[in-house]
Design a protein around this motif. Sequence first.
Motif, PDB file in Angstrom:
ATOM      1  N   ILE A  32       0.848  -1.197   0.000  1.00  0.00           N
ATOM      2  CA  ILE A  32       0.000   0.000   0.000  1.00  0.00           C
ATOM      3  C   ILE A  32       0.881   1.243   0.000  1.00  0.00           C
ATOM      4  CG2 ILE A  32      -1.623   1.328   1.403  1.00  0.00           C
ATOM      5  CD1 ILE A  32      -2.858  -1.257   2.324  1.00  0.00           C
ATOM      6  N   LEU A  89       0.702  -6.105   1.827  1.00  0.00           N
ATOM      7  CA  LEU A  89      -0.527  -6.894   1.948  1.00  0.00           C
ATOM      8  C   LEU A  89      -0.207  -8.386   1.948  1.00  0.00           C
ATOM      9  CD1 LEU A  89      -2.885  -4.967  -0.512  1.00  0.00           C
ATOM     10  CD2 LEU A  89      -2.927  -4.908   1.984  1.00  0.00           C
ATOM     11  N   ASN A 106      -7.027  -4.205  -0.188  1.00  0.00           N
ATOM     12  CA  ASN A 106      -6.901  -2.812   0.240  1.00  0.00           C
ATOM     13  C   ASN A 106      -8.304  -2.227   0.352  1.00  0.00           C
ATOM     14  OD1 ASN A 106      -6.307  -0.135   0.667  1.00  0.00           O
ATOM     15  ND2 ASN A 106      -5.613   0.249  -1.426  1.00  0.00           N
ATOM     16  N   THR A 108      -2.170   0.738  -4.519  1.00  0.00           N
ATOM     17  CA  THR A 108      -1.400  -0.498  -4.377  1.00  0.00           C
ATOM     18  C   THR A 108      -0.359  -0.587  -5.487  1.00  0.00           C
ATOM     19  OG1 THR A 108      -3.357  -1.594  -3.468  1.00  0.00           O
ATOM     20  CG2 THR A 108      -1.550  -3.007  -4.165  1.00  0.00           C
TER      21      THR A 108
END
Length: 483
Positions: free
Chosen positions: A179, A190, A196, A203
């Motif tokens: 992110i 992630l 997200n 991203t």
Amino acid sequence: MRRAKRARPAPRVRAVQYLRMSTPQQPHSLEHQAAAIAVHAQRRAYDIIRSYEDAAVSGVGAKRRPAFAELLATVLGGQADFEAILVYDVSRWGRFQDPDEAAHYEFLCSQEGVRIEYCAEAFGSAGSASDVLMKALKRAMAAEFSRDLGEKVRSAQRRYAAQGYWLYGEPGYGLTRQIVGADGAPGRVLARGERNADRQLRTILVPGPAEEVDVVRRMFRLCGKEGLSAGAIATRLNQEAIASPSGGRWSGERVRHILRNPKYMGDLHSQRRTTPLGGARRATSESAWIVAPGAGPALVPRTLFDAVQAALRVERAPDDEALLAALRPIAQVHGAVSEPQLKALGVPHHRSYRRRFGSLRAAFALIGQAPPKHFPKRRLSEEALLCGLARLFLRERDLSPRLIDADPNIPSTDHYHRRFGSLAKAYAQIGFVRISTVDAQSAVGQARVRARELQIRVWADRPFASSGGDCRPNSGSQAIDFL
């Protein structure tokens, strides 16, 4: 003095409510819809006996709306214990891209004595011309809203893709997602399967686990510098017990997919496939692709990537004899195998046999392994061919190219392709549609399963088939000479 008789209260109407919201970002939508419907029901003396809810489901079609399907199955199956379906407005019933589809479902319900009432709309119950026109306009507006919103989302996605952001799911072997803020400040990485959820954040791709990055770089070196094929690389990785992305064994196809993907040299290609609103996913022309050079992490240098592409182009072009030569040792050990088995055995170009020879069966026949089925020179009528499919389904409870080719009573799949244009067209004539296990568990799915079997049984019982189960035409049936 005689007492005045009390008027009997009007009987209350039994009704159900249908609620739908499109995304999880509308947490109170169903609650608001139910509140408005409750007010409408109180005014009309309705008793809401049940609720059907589709949460976070698009309304552009009837598919993937389990509550909507259950509601229709209840009504069309004659099991409705209610007289009305209460819906907040036209858009909650559906944003069908063909407004006639929304009217079609409403008509089916009315035929069964169940009316649809839109609680937030000003439609009357008499069905006046003005109400009919207004309802049709509202349906068209609901469809247009989805089309307009879809175009805005696609435009934003194209813009973000051109800026190098990652918009999709899992990034693939050797890569992971991170992110970043609107100012580019890096955030957390992630985990696999995580999404997200913050619309203000973006991203990007970053290198994944070090061991996966090393395997990717090694693949490119083995192919571009040592000249190993994708199949040979897969064999070496399997010998060293290196797990594939799914945790299983590597195949030449999986290795080739990595070696061909430009994201491993840092170039991100987007919009290679598109899904029209309410339609099927399809490939786009290369001119419509969005390319963001250098937007991702370059796990391998560009020169090495180009050398690998040149090697793969040579690997992709074996001649007919080379393909058959690769098939002979397989046939000696395993006999005639299917395409998935070829893939599992690591045979390169396993799809090329179908493209080059018409079918894998034909390729095995050329090396003397799978002779074609023996049928009379006078070919079967189309009715007899369809009868054979129907009887095969009733025996096996399914239809597939593998089952057709294995059945000695009917010709091969190639013959069906030539006669009907495709297997799908032959399936359609006897009423065979594939119903997934999940769909078959719903009320609508069970009704479809029963209807499918009844229709197929009609074909299986046709008199032009012989009683022994062989659907070759008997003396009273029509036969057509081979062309």
